[in-house]
Structures are given as structure tokens and as C-alpha cells.
Design a protein around this motif. Structure first.
Motif, PDB file in Angstrom:
ATOM      1  N   ILE A 128       0.965  -1.188  -0.065  1.00  0.00           N
ATOM      2  CA  ILE A 128       0.007   0.045  -0.016  1.00  0.00           C
ATOM      3  C   ILE A 128       0.834   0.990   0.041  1.00  0.00           C
ATOM      4  N   PRO A 129       0.736   2.168  -0.944  1.00  0.00           N
ATOM      5  CA  PRO A 129       1.648   3.515  -0.866  1.00  0.00           C
ATOM      6  C   PRO A 129       1.469   4.254   0.249  1.00  0.00           C
ATOM      7  N   VAL A 130       2.607   4.892   0.703  1.00  0.00           N
ATOM      8  CA  VAL A 130       2.488   5.435   1.802  1.00  0.00           C
ATOM      9  C   VAL A 130       3.250   6.918   1.509  1.00  0.00           C
ATOM     10  N   TRP A 131       2.291   8.131   1.702  1.00  0.00           N
ATOM     11  CA  TRP A 131       2.770   9.302   1.418  1.00  0.00           C
ATOM     12  C   TRP A 131       3.111  10.126   2.907  1.00  0.00           C
ATOM     13  N   LEU A 132       4.392  10.535   3.086  1.00  0.00           N
ATOM     14  CA  LEU A 132       4.413  11.236   4.459  1.00  0.00           C
ATOM     15  C   LEU A 132       4.654  12.548   4.384  1.00  0.00           C
ATOM     16  N   VAL A 133       3.925  13.235   5.174  1.00  0.00           N
ATOM     17  CA  VAL A 133       4.030  14.792   5.015  1.00  0.00           C
ATOM     18  C   VAL A 133       4.513  15.158   6.621  1.00  0.00           C
ATOM     19  N   PRO A 134       5.780  15.807   6.315  1.00  0.00           N
ATOM     20  CA  PRO A 134       6.446  16.204   7.514  1.00  0.00           C
ATOM     21  C   PRO A 134       6.403  17.425   8.204  1.00  0.00           C
ATOM     22  N   THR A 135       5.753  18.293   7.302  1.00  0.00           N
ATOM     23  CA  THR A 135       5.681  20.018   7.603  1.00  0.00           C
ATOM     24  C   THR A 135       4.273  20.428   7.109  1.00  0.00           C
ATOM     25  N   ALA A 136       4.076  21.696   7.615  1.00  0.00           N
ATOM     26  CA  ALA A 136       2.999  22.226   7.338  1.00  0.00           C
ATOM     27  C   ALA A 136       2.495  22.358   5.892  1.00  0.00           C
ATOM     28  N   ASP A 137       3.334  22.279   4.969  1.00  0.00           N
ATOM     29  CA  ASP A 137       3.097  22.035   3.710  1.00  0.00           C
ATOM     30  C   ASP A 137       2.668  20.903   3.032  1.00  0.00           C
ATOM     31  N   PRO A 138       1.582  20.906   2.704  1.00  0.00           N
ATOM     32  CA  PRO A 138       0.707  19.670   2.219  1.00  0.00           C
ATOM     33  C   PRO A 138       1.378  19.309   0.943  1.00  0.00           C
ATOM     34  N   ASP A 139       2.272  20.035   0.175  1.00  0.00           N
ATOM     35  CA  ASP A 139       3.010  19.559  -1.196  1.00  0.00           C
ATOM     36  C   ASP A 139       4.182  19.087  -0.993  1.00  0.00           C
ATOM     37  N   LYS A 140       4.626  19.115   0.145  1.00  0.00           N
ATOM     38  CA  LYS A 140       5.964  18.738   0.619  1.00  0.00           C
ATOM     39  C   LYS A 140       5.905  17.434   1.148  1.00  0.00           C
ATOM     40  N   GLY A 141       6.385  16.443   0.804  1.00  0.00           N
ATOM     41  CA  GLY A 141       6.511  14.966   1.501  1.00  0.00           C
ATOM     42  C   GLY A 141       7.255  14.196   0.728  1.00  0.00           C
ATOM     43  N   LEU A 142       7.168  12.784   1.174  1.00  0.00           N
ATOM     44  CA  LEU A 142       7.934  11.872   0.550  1.00  0.00           C
ATOM     45  C   LEU A 142       7.233  10.608   0.694  1.00  0.00           C
ATOM     46  N   TRP A 143       7.358   9.946  -0.862  1.00  0.00           N
ATOM     47  CA  TRP A 143       6.794   8.407  -0.765  1.00  0.00           C
ATOM     48  C   TRP A 143       7.648   7.561  -0.085  1.00  0.00           C
ATOM     49  N   LEU A 144       7.214   6.859   0.962  1.00  0.00           N
ATOM     50  CA  LEU A 144       8.229   5.615   1.785  1.00  0.00           C
ATOM     51  C   LEU A 144       7.945   4.597   0.894  1.00  0.00           C
ATOM     52  N   ASN A 145       9.135   3.832   1.251  1.00  0.00           N
ATOM     53  CA  ASN A 145       9.230   2.427   0.456  1.00  0.00           C
ATOM     54  C   ASN A 145      10.118   1.543   1.589  1.00  0.00           C
ATOM     55  N   PRO A 146       9.891   0.358   1.199  1.00  0.00           N
ATOM     56  CA  PRO A 146      10.644  -0.733   2.401  1.00  0.00           C
ATOM     57  C   PRO A 146      11.743  -0.454   2.534  1.00  0.00           C
ATOM     58  N   SER A 147      12.476   0.128   1.639  1.00  0.00           N
ATOM     59  CA  SER A 147      14.018   0.488   2.000  1.00  0.00           C
ATOM     60  C   SER A 147      14.310   1.354   3.311  1.00  0.00           C
ATOM     61  N   HIS A 148      13.341   2.262   3.279  1.00  0.00           N
ATOM     62  CA  HIS A 148      13.451   3.255   4.399  1.00  0.00           C
ATOM     63  C   HIS A 148      13.463   2.155   5.777  1.00  0.00           C
ATOM     64  N   TYR A 149      12.832   1.084   5.867  1.00  0.00           N
ATOM     65  CA  TYR A 149      13.102   0.412   7.047  1.00  0.00           C
ATOM     66  C   TYR A 149      14.157  -0.525   7.304  1.00  0.00           C
ATOM     67  N   THR A 150      14.967  -0.887   6.062  1.00  0.00           N
ATOM     68  CA  THR A 150      15.955  -1.636   5.954  1.00  0.00           C
ATOM     69  C   THR A 150      17.470  -1.115   5.951  1.00  0.00           C
ATOM     70  N   THR A 151      17.464   0.579   5.754  1.00  0.00           N
ATOM     71  CA  THR A 151      18.627   1.071   5.803  1.00  0.00           C
ATOM     72  C   THR A 151      19.269   1.285   7.072  1.00  0.00           C
ATOM     73  N   PRO A 152      20.489   1.707   7.281  1.00  0.00           N
ATOM     74  CA  PRO A 152      21.108   1.797   8.549  1.00  0.00           C
ATOM     75  C   PRO A 152      20.436   3.276   9.182  1.00  0.00           C
ATOM     76  N   HIS A 153      20.493   3.264  10.640  1.00  0.00           N
ATOM     77  CA  HIS A 153      20.104   4.096  11.268  1.00  0.00           C
ATOM     78  C   HIS A 153      20.751   5.435  11.158  1.00  0.00           C
ATOM     79  N   THR A 154      20.098   6.360  10.539  1.00  0.00           N
ATOM     80  CA  THR A 154      20.902   7.877  10.125  1.00  0.00           C
ATOM     81  C   THR A 154      20.072   8.789  10.706  1.00  0.00           C
ATOM     82  N   GLY A 155      18.992   8.715  11.203  1.00  0.00           N
ATOM     83  CA  GLY A 155      18.406  10.200  11.815  1.00  0.00           C
ATOM     84  C   GLY A 155      17.145  10.503  10.604  1.00  0.00           C
ATOM     85  N   HIS A 156      17.172   9.884   9.438  1.00  0.00           N
ATOM     86  CA  HIS A 156      16.242  10.284   8.410  1.00  0.00           C
ATOM     87  C   HIS A 156      16.116   9.186   7.485  1.00  0.00           C
TER      88      HIS A 156
END
Length: 186
Positions: A128-156
């Protein structure tokens, strides 16, 4: 029965400071999907509360406003037992079949524990696609994907090199969360 492509799950931070961002995205979704739009949310605080208020302000009937509180609310249908957040998240994904998850979280990190991280991970596991909105701007965001959960712990969340926009199935160039200009869902 509604078009399955109009089932949107809203989740996010309990302290989400910009409810108008959620209102803006839900207004856009309502314009695009009309009476086929189904909103799924957890009736919590922060982001879920903003989605819940949007649904009640727009008088969505129960079949279009799918609400999953952790504990029964007086005057509402009682559940057989209270859920943990992870049980509720799994139940929502199983029972409601959202076609899109929009997560509103100002401090999201895929390697932290929490309900938003859990439901996003579970949604991605169900493709299921996941759109992450991290700020007050609804047009700025990031499509999450499984690699976000498998990459090393970097803070972002790490950018994914070969991702596609799930709505258009076209390639999206890799970008970091702070500079993402990928198109938000409508």
C-alpha cells in the motif's frame, strides 16, 4: 460499494501541530473522489483528531468515515475488547483495505517505535503506498518504501534509488526528505 481506489487511511503524530494541512489534503481528495472517498482513521489526538473532525464537519456517513478508536467511545458501537495500537493497525489494514496511507508526522523515523511507524511499515508490507507529510506544507512530502525500514539508522529516511510514483507508475528521481518535490496524493 465504493471504488477501492478512494480508501484513504490517515495516521500520524499525536502532537501534529498543523491540522489545516490535513484539511487541505482531505479537501483535495474529496474534490477528486467525491462521494467515493472513504476516510479511515484512529480517532486519536493530533493527526487522527484532525481527520476525525474533517469527517464529522463534512457529515460523512459511517460507511465513508471508518473510525477505529483504541477504546470504545460512550454511545458508539462497543468492541469485544480494547486493542493495542499494533493490533488495531493490523485490523485496519485487514478489514478496511486502504489504497493509500497518508502519514502526518513532524519527527518520523522508520527505526523508532510508535504507531505511525508501525502502520506505515505494515502498509508497505501489504504494498500500500505511503505518503509522508513532515511539515505544514501539504505539497512537500516523501513516498515511503520498504528500503526506508532496512537502511542503517541515520536519523532520516534514506532516499530510494529506483522508486516509482505509485499513482502514475513513473520513475521518481531520488531525493532526500528535506528536498522532496514528489507530487502529493490528491
Amino acid at each position: 460499494m465504493t471504488d477501492s481506489h478512494s480508501r484513504v487511511l490517515i495516521c500520524g503524530s499525536r502532537r501534529w501541530p498543523w491540522p489545516e494541512t490535513i484539511t487541505t489534503l482531505l479537501d483535495r481528495a474529496a474534490t477528486r473522489h467525491g462521494n467515493d472517498l472513504v476516510i479511515i482513521e484512529g480517532a486519536g489526538t493530533g493527526a487522527a483528531s484532525a481527520a476525525h473532525h474533517w469527517c464529522t464537519d463534512h457529515d460523512l456517513p459511517a460507511w465513508r468515515h471508518r473510525c477505529y478508536p483504541l477504546t470504545p467511545t460512550p454511545g458508539h458501537r462497543r468492541r469485544t475488547r480494547c486493542w493495542s495500537e499494533t493490533e488495531r493497525n493490523q485490523q485496519i489494514l485487514h478489514d478496511e483495505g486502504p489504497r493509500l496511507v497518508i502519514a502526518f508526522h513532524e519527527n518520523f523515523h522508520p527505526h523508532h517505535t510508535g504507531s505511525t511507524t508501525d502502520i506505515c511499515r505494515r502498509a508497505l508490507a501489504h504494498q500500500i503506498p505511503v505518503w509522508l507529510v513532515p511539515t505544514a506544507d501539504p505539497d512537500k512530502g516523501l513516498w515511503l518504501n520498504p528500503s526506508h525500514y532496512t537502511t542503517p539508522h541515520t536519523g532520516h529516511p534514506a532516499p530510494h534509488q529506483n522508486r516509482t510514483d505509485p499513482q502514475t507508475d513513473t520513475a521518481v528521481p531520488p531525493q532526500t526528505p528535506a528536498t522532496s518535490t514528489a507530487q502529493p496524493p490528491a
